[in-house]
Write a protein that holds these residues in place. Structure first.
Motif, mmCIF file in Angstrom:
data_model
loop_
_atom_site.group_PDB
_atom_site.id
_atom_site.type_symbol
_atom_site.label_atom_id
_atom_site.label_comp_id
_atom_site.label_asym_id
_atom_site.label_seq_id
_atom_site.Cartn_x
_atom_site.Cartn_y
_atom_site.Cartn_z
ATOM 1 N N LEU A 107 52.337 40.525 36.910
ATOM 2 C CA LEU A 107 51.786 39.195 37.273
ATOM 3 C C LEU A 107 51.420 38.471 36.042
ATOM 4 O O LEU A 107 52.060 36.856 36.300
ATOM 5 C CB LEU A 107 51.214 39.387 38.261
ATOM 6 N N ASN A 108 51.226 38.336 34.553
ATOM 7 C CA ASN A 108 51.313 37.809 33.739
ATOM 8 C C ASN A 108 52.343 38.189 33.158
ATOM 9 O O ASN A 108 52.571 36.709 32.392
ATOM 10 C CB ASN A 108 49.985 38.023 33.043
ATOM 11 N N GLN B 2 55.537 36.595 35.889
ATOM 12 C CA GLN B 2 54.847 35.762 36.120
ATOM 13 C C GLN B 2 55.515 35.527 37.372
ATOM 14 O O GLN B 2 55.925 35.110 38.356
ATOM 15 C CB GLN B 2 55.539 34.299 35.644
ATOM 16 N N ARG C 174 49.047 35.941 41.723
ATOM 17 C CA ARG C 174 48.956 35.665 40.118
ATOM 18 C C ARG C 174 48.103 34.378 39.984
ATOM 19 O O ARG C 174 47.678 33.759 40.803
ATOM 20 C CB ARG C 174 50.371 35.428 39.359
#
Ligand SMILES: CC(C)(COP(=O)(O)OP(=O)(O)OC[C@H]1O[C@@H](n2cnc3c(N)ncnc32)[C@H](O)[C@@H]1OP(=O)(O)O)[C@@H](O)C(=O)NCCC(=O)NCCS
Length: 193
Positions: free
Chosen positions: A136-137, A140, A191
């Protein structure tokens, strides 16, 4: 990356490039040496309790090739997992594209399968938490889905401990030969904006 770890009185020196490293686990791309221990995991009745059948050695070999391709294409896959204290392969945890026909696909899912001697020590949750963060980070991704046959409460417990939200239920087409495993439950993490 060269890492040196104490395992009791033994020093384990590994020369492994980990994509993700947690306190106790190293998550990496697959090598041909992983095929034999992963085959043993895929042929263990306890591990495969919530799957329609055991996987053959040929299927495991194909799986490893698919993971290597997925990693080369997208920088994620169901990663091979090593315990850092013993330098020992224990199974997989990671992210994978899912394209089978259903109301929740296409999606990127998070999955886990470990050798039984590694169960009950929080390894799946520890590795999966790092994979969610990576997906998610770092990568992305907008959303990661987790899914499990409804009787597989252990796997659902991992999803809950990860803080994922329950999405609902769906019929998994690959479980049609084992109707007691359907419906599957699915969870999601999005996200943060
Ligand atoms: C599912 C699996 C990866 C979990 O690995 P793990 O490292 O033992 O998981 P964790 O220790 O992080 O967490 C497991 C949780 O399930 C709980 N649990 C174990 N058996 C349970 C059961 N029968 N019912 C409900 N919860 C159960 C544990 O108590 C623990 O929760 P807690 O920390 O709140 O006590 C492992 O059991 C496995 O590889 N199973 C076979 C493959 C599989 O089913 N994969 C998932 C397919 S959907």
């Amino acid at each position: 990356m060269l890492c040196t770890k104490w395992a009791g009185s033994t020093v384990v020196i590994c020369n492994t490039m980990y994509v993700i490293q947690t306190e106790r686990l190293g998550l990496r791309n697959w090598t041909t040496e992983d095929i034999a221990p992963m085959t043993a995991i895929n042929q263990d009745e306890t591990v495969m309790e919530y799957f329609p059948r055991l996987n053959t050695p040929e299927e495991t070999q194909d799986f490893v090739l698919r993971m290597q391709k997925q990693f080369a294409d997208h920088r994620y896959c169901y990663f091979a997992v090593d315990r850092l204290d013993r330098g020992e392969f224990i199974g997989f945890i990671g992210l994978m594209d899912q394209n089978f026909e259903s109301e929740i696909t296409p999606c990127v899912d998070i999955g886990w399968r470990l050798t039984p001697t590694a169960w009950g020590q929080g390894f799946a949750t520890e590795g999966a938490r790092a994979c969610l963060d990576y997906g998610l980070n770092d990568l992305q991704l907008s959303e990661v889905i987790a899914m499990a046959p409804s009787p597989n409460l252990k796997s659902q417990r991992v999803m809950i401990k990860l803080g994922m939200e329950k999405g609902g239920y769906f019929e998994h087409p690959m479980l049609t030969p084992a109707p007691h495993l359907n419906p599957c439950v699915w969870y999601f993490s999005k996200r943060k904006a």
